[in-house]
Design a protein around this motif. Structure first.
Motif, PDB file in Angstrom:
ATOM      1  N   ILE A 183       0.838  -1.193   0.000  1.00  0.00           N
ATOM      2  CA  ILE A 183       0.000   0.000   0.000  1.00  0.00           C
ATOM      3  C   ILE A 183       0.878   1.250   0.000  1.00  0.00           C
ATOM      4  O   ILE A 183       2.041   1.175   0.353  1.00  0.00           O
ATOM      5  N   ASP A 184       0.295   2.367  -0.400  1.00  0.00           N
ATOM      6  CA  ASP A 184       1.169   3.524  -0.627  1.00  0.00           C
ATOM      7  C   ASP A 184       1.492   4.266   0.665  1.00  0.00           C
ATOM      8  O   ASP A 184       0.951   3.986   1.724  1.00  0.00           O
ATOM      9  N   VAL A 185       2.399   5.219   0.535  1.00  0.00           N
ATOM     10  CA  VAL A 185       2.979   5.882   1.705  1.00  0.00           C
ATOM     11  C   VAL A 185       1.969   6.513   2.650  1.00  0.00           C
ATOM     12  O   VAL A 185       2.152   6.505   3.858  1.00  0.00           O
ATOM     13  N   CYS A 186       0.908   7.078   2.087  1.00  0.00           N
ATOM     14  CA  CYS A 186      -0.018   7.805   2.948  1.00  0.00           C
ATOM     15  C   CYS A 186      -0.782   6.850   3.855  1.00  0.00           C
ATOM     16  O   CYS A 186      -0.939   7.091   5.045  1.00  0.00           O
ATOM     17  N   ARG A 188       0.280   3.976   4.615  1.00  0.00           N
ATOM     18  CA  ARG A 188       1.263   3.260   5.407  1.00  0.00           C
ATOM     19  C   ARG A 188       1.366   3.859   6.810  1.00  0.00           C
ATOM     20  O   ARG A 188       1.345   3.140   7.806  1.00  0.00           O
ATOM     21  N   ALA A 189       1.411   5.188   6.875  1.00  0.00           N
ATOM     22  CA  ALA A 189       1.510   5.846   8.166  1.00  0.00           C
ATOM     23  C   ALA A 189       0.312   5.491   9.046  1.00  0.00           C
ATOM     24  O   ALA A 189       0.463   5.226  10.239  1.00  0.00           O
ATOM     25  N   THR A 190      -0.888   5.430   8.430  1.00  0.00           N
ATOM     26  CA  THR A 190      -2.082   5.083   9.189  1.00  0.00           C
ATOM     27  C   THR A 190      -1.969   3.684   9.764  1.00  0.00           C
ATOM     28  O   THR A 190      -2.258   3.461  10.943  1.00  0.00           O
ATOM     29  N   LEU A 192       0.669   1.858  10.383  1.00  0.00           N
ATOM     30  CA  LEU A 192       1.688   1.758  11.428  1.00  0.00           C
ATOM     31  C   LEU A 192       1.172   2.348  12.743  1.00  0.00           C
ATOM     32  O   LEU A 192       1.372   1.773  13.814  1.00  0.00           O
ATOM     33  N   ASP A 193       0.483   3.492  12.628  1.00  0.00           N
ATOM     34  CA  ASP A 193      -0.053   4.097  13.845  1.00  0.00           C
ATOM     35  C   ASP A 193      -1.049   3.176  14.522  1.00  0.00           C
ATOM     36  O   ASP A 193      -1.132   3.102  15.741  1.00  0.00           O
ATOM     37  N   GLY A 214      14.100   1.248   7.765  1.00  0.00           N
ATOM     38  CA  GLY A 214      13.505   2.483   8.256  1.00  0.00           C
ATOM     39  C   GLY A 214      12.220   2.226   9.024  1.00  0.00           C
ATOM     40  O   GLY A 214      12.014   2.727  10.125  1.00  0.00           O
ATOM     41  N   LEU A 215      11.350   1.406   8.430  1.00  0.00           N
ATOM     42  CA  LEU A 215      10.091   1.062   9.071  1.00  0.00           C
ATOM     43  C   LEU A 215      10.336   0.392  10.409  1.00  0.00           C
ATOM     44  O   LEU A 215       9.719   0.732  11.419  1.00  0.00           O
ATOM     45  N   TYR A 218      11.399   2.776  13.037  1.00  0.00           N
ATOM     46  CA  TYR A 218      10.338   3.650  13.494  1.00  0.00           C
ATOM     47  C   TYR A 218       9.424   2.934  14.491  1.00  0.00           C
ATOM     48  O   TYR A 218       8.968   3.504  15.465  1.00  0.00           O
ATOM     49  N   PRO A 257      17.686   4.365   0.790  1.00  0.00           N
ATOM     50  CA  PRO A 257      17.879   5.780   0.462  1.00  0.00           C
ATOM     51  C   PRO A 257      17.517   6.651   1.653  1.00  0.00           C
ATOM     52  O   PRO A 257      16.490   6.441   2.282  1.00  0.00           O
TER      53      PRO A 257
END
Lengths: 266, 344
Positions: A183-186, A188-190, A192-193, A214-215, A218, A257
């Protein structure tokens, strides 16, 4: 940390695929200990055996040798009843939300099955209120979604339904196998939260499997770095990222990166 | 560096026609120029139209994707006006090459890689003999750090990253002017990703391709490869500027929100609060008026709602373009205030 905190541990876990010349040791003599309420990441590139290890922990694959201890006792997975009992405690979210659903069943049924698995006998009103609560937890609207089929949802929504399922079951351990890679970045943050929220609210232990350092940094408290079936480095997340010891960890960190450092593409 | 424009796209509008004869404008009035020797990055979340834009740029439309208006000039020639056969033989592969996300699945599992390549040369360079083809291709592969044994292999003998690199190498054999790479690394793990990225960079350095359009949602990747970045949202370009400027100092609220969702293994990321954008992109079936990001924007004001235009026009600034009714100073003031109240 005290020993009695360990909820799941493995000793000399090995899994071999094939035999003779084509023998592949996917997981090679791995020892691990996971404490209650911890988020542990298993990081490695494709083919490092991280998914195999996850499937062994989940009980979908049998280890060739070695032993798994759950709650201090040897894990038994022989009868249906034992497996069911284990899966009440250990649940998973997989990489591909599109194949986690049965496309012929409505979303509601996914959650109703959870009630069945947890073995509670509830009235209809109680079930609905429980489902509503679970949907609210992942910021979805029950009225909009319960009557839909999986293909009508986006990837992020599907993954959130999977998390709401976890919220209903409240297992002790959650195994998240790359839940954000499709799934895309936006979104993804949801996602993970929400995983973090699960930990806070029901003190869940999470085993997070990813190839993205990185994930894992975090999210997690502890990181296991896997290479070719072995855990080559383990420890506190901050220590591993800021001060990697094993050459493979250094290489992995190098390959990601970064924003503020130059990336050697030569 | 000279500022020759290799590709000029003007007001491109393309749409998908659904089963119910509805039109979904996935690319809605996009204009941009691509300079020679530059890498243009396109960022945006899923469903914002970035992949459709890539398909549209090839001027090769197949249902349900249709072309409405606009022009695509490659080296001064409007490819939209070319007849189909001419387009297929003289532009596709020769001037413009496209690498889709799962490019590795393009290889034929029953053929050795070299047979596949011979087919391409048979179509594009019919005069070359098989031996010449082999020599030329193996040299090219060597210069891109691909072992020539790949040529004699079947696709299933190669790993995912290797297959991806093979397809990229094959698609640039004709030295196309423009290479469009649509998320070429999203199916790969970090180690193969790096190898693919360094190969793309090498393609530019050796002059096998003159310019590149790189589409991704992984912003940290773009910092390292792109010269310019365009951010797309709901079929429109909402911001355009130099790569470093857009990433570290975004102007449009949507770009700002995208940058807040970046995760990299760097020291201070753990204390940083990740911000996700609530809601979903608008439905492009309806005719949208005014600001398309309005519903999800946390900086919106009454003037955003009341403004009565079909489309927010692009605000031009030296080296920056963005699509918002506020000017740069007002927006930056708002961002500053917010970061102070968040305590970071």
């Amino acid at each position: 940390m005290a020993d009695n905190n360990v909820i799941l541990s493995g000793k000399n876990v090995t899994r071999i695929f094939g035999y003779g010349k084509k023998k592949v040791i996917a997981v090679n003599n791995v020892d691990f200990e996971i404490n209650k309420g911890e988020i542990v990441s298993i990081v490695g590139e494709s083919g490092s055996g991280k998914t195999t290890l996850a499937r062994i922990i989940l009980g979908l694959l049998k280890q060739t040798s070695g032993e798994l201890l759950f709650d201090g006792k040897r894990r038994k997975m022989n009868s249906y009843k034992e497996r069911l009992n284990y899966w009440k405690n250990v649940q998973a979210i997989f990489q591909d939300p599109f194949s986690s659903f049965n496309q012929f069943h409505k979303i509601e049924r996914v959650l109703r099955d959870c009630v069945g698995l947890s073995g509670l006998s509830l009235t209809e009103a109680e079930i609905v209120s429980k489902m509503r609560e679970a949907f609210e937890f992942v910021n979805l609207k029950y009225e909009e979604l319960y009557n839909k089929y999986p293909f009508e949802l986006s990837g992020g929504q599907m993954q959130r339904v999977m998390i709401s399922r976890i919220f209903m079951l409240k297992p002790n351990i959650l195994i998240a196998d790359e839940p954000t890679s499709m799934i895309d970045v936006c979104s993804r943050a949801t996602i993970l939260d929400m995983l973090m929220k699960l930990r806070v609210e029901i003190n869940m232990t999470i085993v997070f499997i990813t190839h993205d350092v990185g994930l894992s940094y975090y999210l997690s408290d502890k990181i296991f770095i896997m290479e070719k079936g072995k855990i080559v480095e383990r420890g506190n997340a901050v220590d591993i990222i800021t001060n990697p010891q094993h050459p493979y960890t250094i290489q992995l960190l190098d390959d990601v990166p970064k924003l503020h450092e130059a990336w050697n593409l030569g | 560096m000279n500022n020759k424009h290799i590709m000029v796209v003007e007001n491109l509008q393309t749409y998908y026609r659904t089963r119910l004869k509805e039109h979904v404008y996935a690319v809605d009035g996009v204009s941009f120029e691509l300079e020679e020797g530059k890498v243009l990055g396109i960022a945006g979340e899923s469903g914002c139209g970035k992949s459709t834009l890539a398909l549209s740029l090839m001027a090769f439309y197949f249902p349900p994707l249709h072309f409405k208006v606009g022009s695509i000039l490659i080296d001064g020639v409007d490819v939209m006006k070319l007849p189909y056969e001419k387009l297929r033989t003289q532009v596709l592969g020769e001037k413009i090459a496209y690498i889709p996300q799962a490019a590795m699945n393009a290889l034929n599992p029953t053929k050795r890689i070299i047979r596949f390549i011979e087919d391409i040369f048979h179509e594009h360079r019919p005069k070359m003999s098989k031996i010449q083809v082999y020599q030329m291709v193996s040299e090219r592969f060597k210069s891109l750090n691909l072992p020539p044994r790949v040529l004699e292999a079947f696709p299933n003998e190669l790993s995912g990253g290797m297959k991806q690199r093979t397809v990229i190498a094959i698609s640039t054999l004709m030295n196309p002017t423009i290479l469009i790479a649509d998320e070429p690394t999203s199916a790969l793990d970090v180690t193969s990703q790096k190898v693919v990225m360094s190969m793309l960079k090498k393609l530019m350095e050796k002059g096998y391709v003159k310019s590149m359009i790189f589409i991704t949602h992984e912003l940290p990747l773009l910092v390292h490869i792109a010269d310019d970045i365009m951010v797309m949202y709901a079929g429109e370009i909402v911001e355009r500027g130099k790569a470093k400027d857009v990433i570290f100092d975004p102007i449009h609220p949507y770009s700002k929100a995208l940058m807040n969702a970046i995760i990299v293994p760097e020291k201070d990321i753990k204390n940083q609060k990740l911000a996700s954008i609530p809601g979903a992109p608008p439905n492009l079936k309806k005719v949208l008026r005014g600001c398309r990001f309005l519903e999800r924007c946390r900086y919106r004001s009454d003037s955003c709602v009341s403004i009565n235009v079909d489309k927010i026009s692009e605000m031009k600034h030296p080296s920056r373009t963005y699509r918002c009714i506020f000017d740069i100073d007002t927006l930056q003031e708002m961002y500053k205030k917010e970061s102070q109240s968040d305590g970071r």
